[in-house]
Design a protein around this motif. Structure first.
Motif, PDB file in Angstrom:
ATOM      1  N   HIS A  21      61.444 163.468 124.113  1.00 38.47           N
ATOM      2  CA  HIS A  21      61.836 164.862 123.872  1.00 38.47           C
ATOM      3  C   HIS A  21      62.995 164.909 122.878  1.00 38.47           C
ATOM      4  O   HIS A  21      62.974 165.701 121.924  1.00 38.47           O
ATOM      5  N   TRP A  22      63.995 164.057 123.079  1.00 37.92           N
ATOM      6  CA  TRP A  22      65.139 164.052 122.171  1.00 37.92           C
ATOM      7  C   TRP A  22      64.751 163.544 120.780  1.00 37.92           C
ATOM      8  O   TRP A  22      65.273 164.030 119.771  1.00 37.92           O
ATOM      9  N   MET A  23      63.839 162.599 120.729  1.00 34.86           N
ATOM     10  CA  MET A  23      63.359 162.118 119.445  1.00 34.86           C
ATOM     11  C   MET A  23      62.777 163.273 118.631  1.00 34.86           C
ATOM     12  O   MET A  23      63.065 163.448 117.442  1.00 34.86           O
ATOM     13  N   ILE A  24      61.977 164.086 119.297  1.00 33.28           N
ATOM     14  CA  ILE A  24      61.343 165.218 118.633  1.00 33.28           C
ATOM     15  C   ILE A  24      62.375 166.283 118.267  1.00 33.28           C
ATOM     16  O   ILE A  24      62.357 166.849 117.164  1.00 33.28           O
ATOM     17  N   ALA A  25      63.305 166.571 119.190  1.00 29.34           N
ATOM     18  CA  ALA A  25      64.323 167.592 118.944  1.00 29.34           C
ATOM     19  C   ALA A  25      65.196 167.223 117.755  1.00 29.34           C
ATOM     20  O   ALA A  25      65.519 168.064 116.906  1.00 29.34           O
ATOM     21  N   VAL A  35      72.571 170.440 119.038  1.00 30.35           N
ATOM     22  CA  VAL A  35      71.555 169.501 119.516  1.00 30.35           C
ATOM     23  C   VAL A  35      72.114 168.079 119.530  1.00 30.35           C
ATOM     24  O   VAL A  35      71.915 167.322 120.494  1.00 30.35           O
ATOM     25  N   ALA A  36      72.839 167.709 118.472  1.00 26.36           N
ATOM     26  CA  ALA A  36      73.403 166.363 118.382  1.00 26.36           C
ATOM     27  C   ALA A  36      74.397 166.098 119.509  1.00 26.36           C
ATOM     28  O   ALA A  36      74.413 165.018 120.112  1.00 26.36           O
ATOM     29  N   THR A  37      75.237 167.100 119.816  1.00 23.40           N
ATOM     30  CA  THR A  37      76.230 166.951 120.880  1.00 23.40           C
ATOM     31  C   THR A  37      75.555 166.807 122.245  1.00 23.40           C
ATOM     32  O   THR A  37      75.935 165.962 123.063  1.00 23.40           O
ATOM     33  N   ALA A  38      74.538 167.625 122.485  1.00 22.46           N
ATOM     34  CA  ALA A  38      73.818 167.556 123.758  1.00 22.46           C
ATOM     35  C   ALA A  38      73.107 166.213 123.904  1.00 22.46           C
ATOM     36  O   ALA A  38      73.075 165.631 124.996  1.00 22.46           O
ATOM     37  N   PHE A  39      72.549 165.727 122.797  1.00 22.58           N
ATOM     38  CA  PHE A  39      71.880 164.423 122.836  1.00 22.58           C
ATOM     39  C   PHE A  39      72.864 163.304 123.163  1.00 22.58           C
ATOM     40  O   PHE A  39      72.579 162.443 124.000  1.00 22.58           O
ATOM     41  N   GLU A  40      74.020 163.296 122.522  1.00 25.50           N
ATOM     42  CA  GLU A  40      75.024 162.263 122.771  1.00 25.50           C
ATOM     43  C   GLU A  40      75.478 162.284 124.224  1.00 25.50           C
ATOM     44  O   GLU A  40      75.707 161.231 124.836  1.00 25.50           O
ATOM     45  N   ALA A  41      75.604 163.489 124.786  1.00 26.71           N
ATOM     46  CA  ALA A  41      76.003 163.608 126.197  1.00 26.71           C
ATOM     47  C   ALA A  41      74.925 163.026 127.098  1.00 26.71           C
ATOM     48  O   ALA A  41      75.222 162.310 128.067  1.00 26.71           O
ATOM     49  N   TRP A  42      73.676 163.322 126.792  1.00 31.45           N
ATOM     50  CA  TRP A  42      72.566 162.765 127.583  1.00 31.45           C
ATOM     51  C   TRP A  42      72.537 161.257 127.470  1.00 31.45           C
ATOM     52  O   TRP A  42      72.395 160.544 128.468  1.00 31.45           O
ATOM     53  N   LEU A  43      72.699 160.739 126.268  1.00 33.14           N
ATOM     54  CA  LEU A  43      72.632 159.302 126.036  1.00 33.14           C
ATOM     55  C   LEU A  43      73.738 158.561 126.787  1.00 33.14           C
ATOM     56  O   LEU A  43      73.511 157.485 127.351  1.00 33.14           O
TER      57      LEU A  43
END
Length: 334
Positions: A21-25, A35-43
């Protein structure tokens, strides 16, 4: 085999889906800071997320899907400008992105297989599909058992009997004829016999030959050392594309054992077993971890249940099988 072995753990399955999902987003919104900030938090929130992300990137690269996703994203940008921007609409689109991209991955897999099949069909006199085997009776009385997803080309004349294995595996039961040697060409390896039963298999790494009965002479343009004493019942030889030669001896009946619907392997790599099972799976098997691919395997596996067999192999090495779609199975260590 129980369903519990076939299904990956719930938490790893969720991590796998989230990573894709994050790859696609990120492909869809490469310059979006939110989006980048949310991804880093998830990672950063879980070591499982880090592993899932690393393997998602590897799988994406292997399948060549990133380029396709970018093209899809460009088309969606045009559609998005005229669509609703409510939170519910964004959520719906996000689910749509995931579904569409998974379908794109599956399409790439199917297209790659289909294009390869076309090339082979144009050359082949006899062929089989995925999970299909075939028995062929030749005009000289010899019999060929053609393995799944395999193809051969036949050229007989008054002086010779020539078979070219284009892909896959075949087991040969040859009628003796001293005036017409029987020759099998499989890539860089040639096998010549007068009367015998033997198996020839083409693999990503090279070619393998195993003898059930009789004697065969083996020659290779890349490995002169293979042209030694003929192979006899129980002998096997494997020649890599780089010219590396491996020899051994097993129970003669193991040669062509796949004809019974069971894959019998003895001290072979997970990668090789996955490749063999892939001929019985209507999709693509991806080994996301090179360390797992190199592990050795000994066992007996049901070719009629390729994912169950693949899972048994994976579980034995602490790995898991993730079925991302009906056409894609990923083996990973998490």
């Amino acid at each position: 085999m129980g369903d519990s072995l076939i299904k990956p753990r719930q938490d790893t399955a969720q991590s796998t889906e989230a990573a894709l999902h994050w790859m696609i987003a990120l492909e869809d919104k490469p310059d979006d800071a939110e989006v980048a900030t949310a991804f880093e938090a998830w990672l950063a929130s879980s070591e499982d997320h880090v592993k899932a992300w690393a393997e998602a990137r590897h799988v994406w690269k292997v399948l060549g899907a990133a380029h396709e996703a970018r093209e899809m994203a460009g088309r969606r940008d045009h559609m998005r400008r005229s669509s609703s921007k409510t939170p519910m609409a964004r959520g719906t689109r996000r689910r749509g992105y995931f579904t569409a991209s998974i379908l794109a991955v599956a399409t790439i897999c199917v297209a790659a297989v289909f294009l390869q099949d076309i090339r082979i069909w144009l050359q082949a006199d006899y062929s089989t599909g995925v999970a299909q085997t075939r028995e062929i009776r030749l005009e000289d009385g010899s019999t060929i058992h053609l393995g799944a997803d395999s193809a051969i080309e036949v050229a007989f004349d008054q002086a010779s009997r020539n078979i070219r294995l284009l892909t896959g595996e075949a087991y040969f039961e040859v009628e003796p004829d001293a005036a017409r040697p029987f020759r099998v060409d499989a890539g860089d390896v040639d096998t010549t016999v007068l009367g015998t039963a033997f198996d020839v298999r083409m693999m990503a790494e090279g070619t393998a030959i195993a003898v059930n009965r009789g004697r065969v002479a083996v020659a290779s343009s890349t490995a002169a050392e293979v042209s030694g004493a003929p192979l006899e019942a129980g002998d096997w030889v494997r020649v890599s594309h780089a010219g590396k030669v491996e020899r051994g001896r097993d129970v003669p009946d193991l040669a062509g054992g796949w004809r019974s619907g069971m894959l019998v392997v003895k001290d072979r790599s997970v990668g090789e077993v996955a490749e063999a099972l892939g001929r019985y799976y209507r999709g693509r098997i991806v080994l996301a971890d090179a360390a797992i691919a190199g592990q050795r395997v000994t066992g007996v596996y049901n070719l009629n249940e390729p994912i169950g067999a693949l899972t048994a192999v994976a579980v034995a090495h602490g790995a898991y099988v993730h079925q991302i779609s009906p056409w894609l199975a990923v083996v990973s260590s998490w």
